[in-house]
Write a protein that holds these residues in place. Structure first.
Motif, PDB file in Angstrom:
ATOM      1  N   LEU A 211      10.490  35.809  35.962  1.00 45.36           N
ATOM      2  CA  LEU A 211      11.394  34.714  36.328  1.00 45.36           C
ATOM      3  C   LEU A 211      11.555  33.714  35.194  1.00 45.36           C
ATOM      4  N   ARG A 212      10.495  33.502  34.449  1.00 43.39           N
ATOM      5  CA  ARG A 212      10.550  32.528  33.364  1.00 43.39           C
ATOM      6  C   ARG A 212      11.437  33.011  32.215  1.00 43.39           C
ATOM      7  N   ARG A 213      11.697  34.295  32.215  1.00 45.62           N
ATOM      8  CA  ARG A 213      12.574  34.846  31.192  1.00 45.62           C
ATOM      9  C   ARG A 213      14.009  35.013  31.698  1.00 45.62           C
ATOM     10  N   ALA A 214      14.135  35.164  33.019  1.00 49.79           N
ATOM     11  CA  ALA A 214      15.407  35.566  33.617  1.00 49.79           C
ATOM     12  C   ALA A 214      16.555  34.599  33.336  1.00 49.79           C
ATOM     13  N   LEU A 215      16.278  33.296  33.424  1.00 52.28           N
ATOM     14  CA  LEU A 215      17.349  32.320  33.217  1.00 52.28           C
ATOM     15  C   LEU A 215      17.862  32.368  31.787  1.00 52.28           C
TER      16      LEU A 215
END
Length: 465
Positions: A211-215
């Motif tokens: 999730l921390r990479r997804a944006l």
């Protein structure tokens, strides 16, 4: 003789006073080393010693020991909204509440932040631990006075049993922590450790890392589900639903990762992205010939606690050219009730701007007329659990009818979500519900697909019989 003895007496008194001062200092140092300064509970170091001794006693006596990990749900909201002084005040109150429930033989400790632990010795069964854990959760739900305000908070409890879930301290701690992590998926719950939790926890940790990479990698995408006026089949609004185009697992539905997002600091940045993207898409649809179309966006508690939330929202509306009246924000009942004191001013500020506020999943939680009259909301969304049984279960049908009647009496719009059949839609219309949402009309769709539906159908949903 007394004169000759006086210096010796004075010297002895000074030495005795010095000894007492050293003992007091040693006791103070011992207190600092072993106890949490804020709550007065055993700290992490002392807790580890006490747990180790408890396990040795249990091993000799062949008894069960229960280790409970308690984490306060949404505690960061208190710090964000009221400041760290209020947060400390709440932690002290929680510590006192926990001690009041625990037995004299139980150990209540504070590990760090909003994380507490309880050691139960001479446990008879898992059932007795479950009953005790339930008492803890009930004690927390009674509410607290924080900075002169009433504040409601819940906790999530993970439980591990010695020797079933670990025969050594490290394994038992790991098991209790994994169980607590699982409990926090739903908040306000109790989870006992099981081997399957380990796999689930690892999966969740992997997702959270992703999730921390997804944006940054543009992996998020919005799908939109129409809300339809049943009589005319006209689309009156659309709800923006966040999906994740995961590089390895494909398209992930909201339920599989939204709880993780809402429990982390990512909710602020991701929430702002959702609001901006949804408003930009609404502008496109309105320009296509649907100027009165409304956009619904779900808002998490952590977003509301940010002091600049409204300022950022106003900037998004200004930059996208969306009228405030065309934006609807959805909040759950739990969010509204647990933070009544600070939610009402925020909601009123949003209403003053012209933004509409809906209560999502209405009926699933509190559904109190008393609190509803205090909230500056504009609509109710009937929880899908009542819609599912509306044609077969008299109780569900009665509750749905009561919610519709309640909404009308308070001059609120009412929306039924989770409508999957024509019979459900017909019953809802007969009871006075005009707006509906669900797979009977349309599943959540990518923007491009819904745009085609708008253009070819002129904003009318063609439903099946």
């Amino acid at each position: 003789n007394l004169k000759r003895l006086l210096p010796a007496i004075q010297r002895e008194l000074r030495e005795a006073s010095g000894r007492r001062a050293r003992l007091r200092a040693e006791a103070r140092l011992n207190q600092l080393a072993l106890y949490d300064l804020l709550t007065g509970l055993p700290n992490r170091q002392f807790f580890m010693e006490l747990l180790n001794k408890a396990l040795h006693r249990a091993q000799r006596a062949k008894r069960l020991v229960a280790l409970l990990f308690l984490d306060l749900d949404r505690f960061k909201m208190v710090n964000d909204l009221l400041g760290h002084v209020a947060g400390d005040e709440l932690l002290k109150s929680v510590a006192m509440r926990l001690k009041s429930v625990a037995r004299a033989s139980d150990t209540v400790a504070r590990l760090s932040g909003d994380e507490f632990t309880i050691i139960l010795e001479d446990v008879l069964s898992a059932d007795s631990v479950a009953r005790f854990s339930q008492k803890i959760l009930q004690a927390l739900t009674q509410g607290f006075k924080v900075s002169g305000r009433d504040f409601f908070i819940t906790g999530s409890i993970g439980v591990a049993l010695y020797p079933n879930d670990g025969t050594d301290m490290a394994t038992l701690l790991k098991s209790a922590d994994a169980a607590m992590y699982a409990a926090k998926e739903y908040t306000g719950t109790i989870r006992f450790y099981s081997p399957s939790i380990n796999a689930r926890t690892m999966e969740q940790l992997t997702l959270e890392t992703g999730l921390r990479r997804a944006l940054d990698q543009n992996e998020f995408v919005l799908h939109y589900q129409p809300v339809v006026e049943f009589v005319t089949r006209r689309i009156v609004s659309v709800e923006a639903l966040l999906h994740w185009q995961h590089p390895d697992r494909g398209l992930l539905a909201p339920d599989s990762f939204i709880p993780l997002v809402e429990g982390s600091d990512l909710i602020v940045s991701i929430g702002e992205w959702v609001l901006r993207t949804a408003c930009e898409q609404l502008r496109t649809w309105q320009a296509t010939g649907f100027p009165e179309l409304r956009m619904t966006v779900n808002v998490a508690p952590r977003q509301l606690t940010k002091q600049d939330f409204i300022k950022r929202l106003v900037r998004i509306l200004r930059e996208t050219g969306i009228k405030p009246a065309c934006l609807e924000l959805e909040l759950t009942e739990r969010t509204l009730i647990q933070g009544m004191e600070w939610v009402v001013p925020q909601l009123q500020a949003l209403r003053d701007l012209g933004i509409q506020i809906d209560i999502d999943d209405f009926g699933a939680e509190y559904s109190s007329l008393n609190y509803l009259r205090r909230l500056p909301v504009t609509g109710l969304k009937i929880d899908r659990s009542f819609i599912r049984g509306i044609t077969t279960n008299l109780e569900d049908a009665s509750i749905a009818a009561m919610i519709i009647s309640l909404a009308h009496s308070l001059n609120l719009k009412v929306i039924a979500e989770g409508v999957e059949t024509l019979r459900q839609a017909a019953v809802l219309q007969n009871k006075g519900c005009a707006e509906m949402q669900g797979y009977y009309f349309s599943p959540p769709l990518p923007a491009r697909t819904l745009t085609t539906l708008f253009i070819t159908g002129n904003g009318i949903i063609a439903t099946r019989v």
